[in-house]
Design an enzyme around this catalytic site. Structure first.
Site, PDB file in Angstrom:
ATOM      1  N   ASP A  55      28.854  39.274  30.626  1.00  0.00           N
ATOM      2  CA  ASP A  55      29.952  40.066  31.160  1.00  0.00           C
ATOM      3  C   ASP A  55      31.040  40.113  30.088  1.00  0.00           C
ATOM      4  O   ASP A  55      31.650  39.089  29.779  1.00  0.00           O
ATOM      5  CB  ASP A  55      30.475  39.424  32.457  1.00  0.00           C
ATOM      6  CG  ASP A  55      31.594  40.245  33.090  1.00  0.00           C
ATOM      7  OD1 ASP A  55      31.933  41.320  32.552  1.00  0.00           O
ATOM      8  OD2 ASP A  55      32.139  39.803  34.129  1.00  0.00           O
ATOM      9  N   LYS A  95      40.710  46.527  30.535  1.00  0.00           N
ATOM     10  CA  LYS A  95      41.684  45.719  29.796  1.00  0.00           C
ATOM     11  C   LYS A  95      41.908  46.241  28.383  1.00  0.00           C
ATOM     12  O   LYS A  95      43.030  46.480  27.986  1.00  0.00           O
ATOM     13  CB  LYS A  95      41.228  44.254  29.717  1.00  0.00           C
ATOM     14  CG  LYS A  95      40.670  43.694  31.009  1.00  0.00           C
ATOM     15  CD  LYS A  95      41.726  43.479  32.073  1.00  0.00           C
ATOM     16  CE  LYS A  95      41.095  43.438  33.440  1.00  0.00           C
ATOM     17  NZ  LYS A  95      41.265  42.222  34.180  1.00  0.00           N
ATOM     18  N   TRP A 102      34.838  34.014  37.386  1.00  0.00           N
ATOM     19  CA  TRP A 102      35.649  35.032  38.071  1.00  0.00           C
ATOM     20  C   TRP A 102      35.166  35.078  39.522  1.00  0.00           C
ATOM     21  O   TRP A 102      33.962  35.201  39.758  1.00  0.00           O
ATOM     22  CB  TRP A 102      35.415  36.372  37.367  1.00  0.00           C
ATOM     23  CG  TRP A 102      36.168  37.536  37.947  1.00  0.00           C
ATOM     24  CD1 TRP A 102      37.483  37.570  38.307  1.00  0.00           C
ATOM     25  CD2 TRP A 102      35.637  38.843  38.209  1.00  0.00           C
ATOM     26  NE1 TRP A 102      37.802  38.818  38.772  1.00  0.00           N
ATOM     27  CE2 TRP A 102      36.704  39.617  38.726  1.00  0.00           C
ATOM     28  CE3 TRP A 102      34.394  39.448  38.052  1.00  0.00           C
ATOM     29  CZ2 TRP A 102      36.539  40.957  39.089  1.00  0.00           C
ATOM     30  CZ3 TRP A 102      34.234  40.769  38.409  1.00  0.00           C
ATOM     31  CH2 TRP A 102      35.300  41.519  38.919  1.00  0.00           C
TER      32      TRP A 102
END
Ligand code: PMP
Length: 394
Positions: free
Chosen positions: A209, A244, A128
């Protein structure tokens, strides 16, 4: 003071969103920014979240300050969601509320600096984009290790393990717990076990993560890596996000979990991380955390939330299969079946930046230059148009 500053380019993914909004083509397709979308292209508030929010508003009695650790109920329930309610690891960890997953990563960076100011953070290649920027901005050195095998569209596990063997004790290795962003390529359970062995042998600290728990295989399955590592290693850092899986993007709710060798060390970590928070933002916002606390504390709301999450996950799986089917029906030059073996919202289509540019300019199909697609932007109305466009630029 300000005259030394120069304007900086906008975030490329957010820039893509702006370009998409301006595009007048009625057939335009947005596979850019990483938010979940329904068949009609919306990102609605989840029903469980709306109900919990109503309950929160009706029962909230004060807006007074909370502690720097945030919402205690959320911290407790989130740790149980990640590790499982009966896991003995719970007794040697500390979880604090943070402003989103990004805030959790920044807090992890500040903690790493307090432990080892010279530590290098190793990130997957690719990762990311904000990982690199965020850790560098915090003053840490960031390097990458081999992760994704572009030729075979899967994890280059041998390459990854080879690279990690050279990492010194005291450095931090960041891995995506599930639904790797941007590739969708995750470790198997056997690979997680081998990674844990190596971490133990080399003495580096994993930082996991987990921005997408429940978007991959399931809430429990997606937590395999964090659980296995927490159970087998003395120390672990973990960041989570409610953006999310609870769809609470703009509420900014996340958490930093620190697993220590024993409960006494976990308490020390708790005091240190609260001191870090106090110096940066004093305390995190807790509206989102309180909503998650209500959901996870209610059997009914939890069941509803899990059902909605399963629907989102199922839709993404189906869209992966749909795209592959449409592409294979139109050509046999390139095998796209890897898309169905990947998890979460993202995959690389595996085309060149020039082909990505043509998709945008000639067909109004928007994706990141690397050919990362957000599969949730596909629906049964645009799938044929999208597959036609892709095949034309191949
Ligand atoms: N980590 C990864 C891998 C992500 O994809 C994201 C969101 N795109 C985050 C962290 C940060 O999430 P949040 O919006 O909660 O800050």
């Amino acid at each position: 003071m300000f005259e030394s500053l120069h304007a900086l380019p906008a975030d490329p993914i957010l820039g893509l969103s702006v370009a998409y909004q301006k595009d007048g083509n009625p057939n335009k397709v947005d596979l850019g920014v990483g938010v979940y979308k329904t068949e009609t292209g919306e990102t609605p508030i989840m029903k469980a979240v709306a109900l919990a929010q109503r309950q929160r508003i009706d029962t909230e009695t004060t807006k007074t300050y909370v502690s720097s650790a945030g919402d205690a109920g959320f911290n407790d329930k989130l740790a149980k969601l990640v590790f499982g309610a009966e896991n003995p690891v719970l007794a040697r960890q500390c979880t604090v509320t943070t402003p989103g997953g990004t805030g959790a990563l920044r807090m992890a960076a500040e903690l790493i600096k307090r432990c080892h100011p010279g530590a290098t953070v190793w990130v997957t290649n690719p990762t990311w984009a904000n990982h690199t920027a965020l850790f560098q901005d915090a003053g840490l050195v960031v390097k990458s290790y081999r992760y994704f095998d572009k030729d075979n569209s899967c994890v280059d596990f041998a390459g990854m393990m080879e690279a990690l063997k050279a990492i010194p004790k005291g450095d931090v290795v960041l891995l995506h717990a599930c639904c790797h962003n941007p590739s969708g390529a995750d470790l198997s359970q056997e690979q997680w076990k081998a990674f844990a062995e190596l971490a133990k042998e080399k003495g580096f600290t994993p930082l996991l993560d987990m921005a997408y728990q429940g978007f991959g295989v399931g809430l429990e399955e997606d937590a395999f890596g964090p659980r296995y590592l927490a159970e087998t290693l003395p120390e672990l850092l973990l960041t989570t996000s409610g953006s999310k899986n609870f769809g609470m993007y703009r509420e900014r709710v996340g958490a930093l979990t620190m697993v220590a060798e024993n409960g006494t060390r976990a308490e020390i970590l708790s005091s240190v991380i609260q001191n870090v928070a106090r110096c940066i933002y004093s305390m995190p916002p807790v509206h989102g955390a309180a909503i998650i606390d209500i959901i996870l504390g209610s059997n009914e709301l939890s069941a509803l939330w899990q059902q909605e999450l399963a629907e989102m996950r199922g839709r993404i799986h189906d869209l992966r299969a749909l795209l592959v089917e449409k592409l294979h029906a139109r050509q046999d030059q390139k095998d796209f079946s890897f898309i169905t073996r990947q998890y979460g919202m993202f995959s690389f289509l595996g085309i060149s930046p020039e082909q990505v540019r043509r998709l945008k300019e000639e067909f109004s199909v928007y994706m990141v230059d690397s050919s990362r697609m957000n599969l949730a932007g596909i629906n049964h109305q645009n799938a044929d148009y999208l597959a036609d466009a892709i095949v034309k630029v191949l």
